[in-house]
Design an enzyme around this catalytic site. Sequence first.
Site, PDB file in Angstrom:
ATOM      1  CG  HIS A   1      -5.747  -2.115  -0.011  1.00 57.30           C
ATOM      2  ND1 HIS A   1      -4.847  -2.249  -1.252  1.00 57.30           N
ATOM      3  CD2 HIS A   1      -5.149  -1.456   0.680  1.00 57.30           C
ATOM      4  CE1 HIS A   1      -3.497  -1.137  -0.471  1.00 57.30           C
ATOM      5  NE2 HIS A   1      -4.112  -1.259   0.442  1.00 57.30           N
TER       6      HIS A   1
ATOM      7  CG  ASP B   1      -6.792  -3.324  -3.580  1.00 56.75           C
ATOM      8  OD1 ASP B   1      -6.927  -2.421  -3.117  1.00 56.75           O
ATOM      9  OD2 ASP B   1      -5.065  -3.449  -3.565  1.00 56.75           O
TER      10      ASP B   1
ATOM     11  CB  SER C   1      -0.820  -0.005   0.787  1.00 56.22           C
ATOM     12  OG  SER C   1      -2.080   1.201   0.941  1.00 56.22           O
TER      13      SER C   1
END
Length: 535
Positions: free
Chosen positions: A458, A419, A195
């Site tokens: 994610h 995601d 991320s």
Amino acid sequence: MRYFLSFLILGNSLLPTHASTPTHGAKLCSEIPAPHVLGATIASIDSAIRTNFSVQSSPPTLAQDIVNLNVCEVNVTLTHTGSSDHVLVQTWLPLKSWNKRFVAIGGGAWAAGLGAIDLALPASQGYAVSSTNAGLSGNPLSPDLWALKEDGTVNFELLENFASRSIHDMAVVGQAVAASFYGRPVKTSLWNGCSTGGRQGLVAAQKYPEDFDGILAGAPAIYWTEYVVAELWPQVVMKEEGYYPSNCELDGIVQAAIRACDNKDKVKDGIITSPFNCKFDPFTAVGTMAQCGEEQVEITSQGAAIVRKIWDGPKTPSGERLWPGIPIGASFAALAYTTTEANGVNGTGVPFFLADAWVRYFVKENPEFDTTSLDSAQLVELFYESKSKFGSIMDSADPDLSKFKKAGGKLLVWHGLADQLIYPQDSIRYLQEVEQIMGGEVATKDFFRLFLAPGVDHCGFGPTPGAVPTAPFNALLSWVENGVVPEILEAETLPNSTAHFTRKICRYPLVAKYRGRGDRAAAKNYVCVKPKEDC
Ligand SMILES: *[C@@H]1O[C@H](CO)[C@@H](O)[C@H](O)[C@H]1NC(C)=O
Ligand SMILES: *[C@@H]1O[C@H](CO)[C@@H](O)[C@H](O)[C@H]1NC(C)=O
Ligand SMILES: *[C@@H]1O[C@H](CO)[C@@H](O)[C@H](O)[C@H]1NC(C)=O
Ligand SMILES: *[C@@H]1O[C@H](CO)[C@@H](O)[C@H](O)[C@H]1NC(C)=O
């Protein structure tokens, strides 16, 4: 001589104060000298031996408790020249069984790094490991304490720390203190992040090509100034349609799409292998019931119209696509969250916290700005405003990796195909841009590989139905140290998943295909093939 002096009797255990196999030139933990960091002044260096201590789990970053840690902890604080920042780089140096490697750990959301919960696992595995706060508050959920200066304007110094500068600081400091303590240079230097941490990893490859031999970047938050604004699109759609579907209704449509496209690969496992080839018309779900626990909600045509627009992504007034939509199969629960209850009582939309804060603090320099008021024309303007003001600092998507390649670096990027926050289309775009300027796949595949994990959310934080890569960092390490080029990543569903299976994650653009015999739940029965349009 130092070897003998360096043992202290504490309680009834014999504890070393420096590395257990000291080399000539190794320093005591308490004597590690301040490293030199170009462009910065070291404000302090504090070190302490910490023995037999634990770090409690903190999901999703740290899944399990880590016990019996024994490290030399070194805190270096520094101030950049001409700036009033105060950056902490925290490094843990294992007292025993150092594996001669250094790893820098990236952050998440608004944090450049999370300190102990990032350091614990690698330190327990023998890595010298660093994390930095980049001079920010360390709060991943909000930049409110650092985004704006006292005069109300954006704090560009700290934004630059968050964007890039702190990555290099951490590499320099971490490697230097490890070398002092162990009396020998680090053998392999690595990056690991997802991320925001994935974005930082790509920045390292772009701007600091010699800092790391290998970089693992999960779901990188690149094209930041664009994708973050585009994350507000689902809320804009609901506002303009004048209807806020319940989370259950939205999820009902996503589930209907998964049911429709799941079996296209002849494996009914609750995931869509190729979401970009799933052509599901949400209107076919209208009138059916979405089931969410005890609750049942009927799917409406308004709900279907909203989902179609969200999947389509935002468009410019002339109808060109500004940004991709949420991939089909990914959850709407973060970006299209509403307070509407399943029984249909009126609710409102809740913009995603990270996008909301980016617009208020940075793009608008106005914490009071109301992102729920945006319409689609304003969203398009905001998208360009965000990019023109901050793109050069925050996008982190320079496709020129020639220096990294030349330095012998290896870059492994992985991204979940479901995601829901940072779409996998972004990583595909970046790979294509790198290939375009560097001479195609043939010139990039030996140092940069992308892996897309079907049905994974994610960073694989879960709950997620797909098989999550189990050891992508080890795959990177084998590539860097032993030249084992990763063709696949091994993957397995999370312990809590409804279905259990293992799967190969193939190197993009290949996809895993069931070979037609044997257990569909076993990775060994899959082969990597070129994708077909319809599977
Ligand atoms: C290093 O910084 C952390 C975080 O602020 C703190 O908890 C720890 O006590 C510090 N350690 C040393 C040796 O100063
Ligand atoms: C480490 O700490 C644990 C729990 O605090 C304790 O049970 C154990 O005896 C300690 N081990 C050593 C070697 O001191
Ligand atoms: C829902 O909103 C409509 C229009 O604003 C309003 O007329 C109605 O009373 C509301 N219903 C409830 C249950 O709040
Ligand atoms: C797994 O399920 C348990 C029980 O429902 C829950 O407490 C836990 O948070 C779940 N873990 C993950 C990673 O989703």
